[in-house]
Scaffold this motif. Sequence first.
Motif, mmCIF file in Angstrom:
data_model
loop_
_atom_site.group_PDB
_atom_site.id
_atom_site.type_symbol
_atom_site.label_atom_id
_atom_site.label_comp_id
_atom_site.label_asym_id
_atom_site.label_seq_id
_atom_site.Cartn_x
_atom_site.Cartn_y
_atom_site.Cartn_z
ATOM 1 N N GLY A 141 -20.355 -24.723 -14.770
ATOM 2 C CA GLY A 141 -20.547 -25.509 -15.981
ATOM 3 C C GLY A 141 -21.717 -26.454 -15.861
ATOM 4 O O GLY A 141 -22.527 -26.384 -14.918
ATOM 5 N N LEU A 160 -23.782 -18.091 -23.859
ATOM 6 C CA LEU A 160 -22.455 -17.471 -23.847
ATOM 7 C C LEU A 160 -22.505 -16.036 -24.370
ATOM 8 O O LEU A 160 -21.823 -15.142 -23.854
ATOM 9 C CB LEU A 160 -21.488 -18.307 -24.690
ATOM 10 C CG LEU A 160 -21.084 -19.652 -24.073
ATOM 11 C CD1 LEU A 160 -20.362 -20.517 -25.103
ATOM 12 C CD2 LEU A 160 -20.210 -19.451 -22.850
ATOM 13 N N LEU A 166 -18.158 -23.594 -18.275
ATOM 14 C CA LEU A 166 -18.601 -22.325 -18.870
ATOM 15 C C LEU A 166 -18.186 -21.197 -17.935
ATOM 16 O O LEU A 166 -19.003 -20.613 -17.231
ATOM 17 C CB LEU A 166 -20.119 -22.343 -19.073
ATOM 18 C CG LEU A 166 -20.647 -23.473 -19.982
ATOM 19 C CD1 LEU A 166 -22.130 -23.697 -19.769
ATOM 20 C CD2 LEU A 166 -20.358 -23.143 -21.442
ATOM 21 N N SER A 190 -14.414 -20.788 -25.542
ATOM 22 C CA SER A 190 -15.398 -20.293 -24.575
ATOM 23 C C SER A 190 -15.910 -21.396 -23.656
ATOM 24 O O SER A 190 -16.609 -21.122 -22.684
ATOM 25 C CB SER A 190 -16.577 -19.647 -25.306
ATOM 26 O OG SER A 190 -17.186 -20.560 -26.203
ATOM 27 N N VAL A 191 -15.592 -22.657 -23.977
ATOM 28 C CA VAL A 191 -15.981 -23.774 -23.115
ATOM 29 C C VAL A 191 -14.736 -24.582 -22.749
ATOM 30 O O VAL A 191 -13.751 -24.605 -23.488
ATOM 31 C CB VAL A 191 -17.014 -24.704 -23.787
ATOM 32 C CG1 VAL A 191 -18.320 -23.990 -24.011
ATOM 33 C CG2 VAL A 191 -16.476 -25.268 -25.096
ATOM 34 N N LEU A 200 -26.160 -23.225 -25.951
ATOM 35 C CA LEU A 200 -24.887 -22.831 -25.352
ATOM 36 C C LEU A 200 -24.387 -21.522 -25.960
ATOM 37 O O LEU A 200 -23.901 -20.633 -25.248
ATOM 38 C CB LEU A 200 -23.853 -23.944 -25.551
ATOM 39 C CG LEU A 200 -24.050 -25.219 -24.727
ATOM 40 C CD1 LEU A 200 -23.051 -26.284 -25.148
ATOM 41 C CD2 LEU A 200 -23.911 -24.935 -23.238
ATOM 42 N N CYS A 257 -18.734 -29.794 -19.045
ATOM 43 C CA CYS A 257 -18.702 -28.662 -19.971
ATOM 44 C C CYS A 257 -18.560 -27.400 -19.138
ATOM 45 O O CYS A 257 -19.547 -26.876 -18.611
ATOM 46 C CB CYS A 257 -19.968 -28.619 -20.824
ATOM 47 S SG CYS A 257 -20.036 -27.237 -21.998
#
Length: 245
Positions: free
Chosen positions: A199, A240, A165, A149-150, A236, A163
């Motif tokens: 991100g 998410l 996203l 997911s990252v 995070l 990072c």
Amino acid sequence: LGGQLSTPDRHRLLALAARHAILLVENTTFAELSFDTRQPWLADLAHRHADRPMPALISLGSFSKTLDPRTRCGWLWLSRPEQESPLGLQAMIRARWANGMGDMPWMHAALSELITSGDYGRHVQRMRRCYARRLERLRAHLSAALGDSVWLPPPSGGYLQWCGLPSLEARQLEQLHQDLLDAGIATLPGSLFNAEQSGLRLNAAQLGEEVTQNAARPSDEIPRQQEILARLTAHLQKALAQGEG
């Protein structure tokens, strides 16, 4: 994003800027912390190929990134004589001294001695290895907790980790950035650096080495660094989950 522009692309950038008479300001603040072979600075290429048309070029670096933020000192390189430069070196120095209330000459003298002694180069070599380990630890932790997911591309130097996203929209990313600030974790929203990839930019400089349990450290103690990682991961995961919902 923690990457480096390839040497052929650097040549193309210089040629493009020279063709259109564009001033280039090269920010090399993290170049000295490259983990592998450092790509040549634009200033390097301009010096090696003085026979080619080159644009007006200013390269700048900062000891605040390689030594300590309190040094408040860096360096400048101009590709052309000062009288031909759009921004003269002496004018920059006068503006810097006026802005910094005279600055700290003793710090400049100490940095000069540190560089000429070779200790600065040895320090930078140690920090390259140190930051590489800390970034690897950060990526391993987030990958284990968040999986696919990252997006965590390995940087080529420095101590900053992108990072990605991709499932979060701009509004959700801004909210995540604010929630992390409220939790005592400073990040920078990716919209400042990349218009296409969503991100956050994370900082692993203070992450430290992996903490192991031993007799001097009680097993029920939660080290501060591990607690910060846990808070980061929890925020995070929450963001998410909301993005998927």
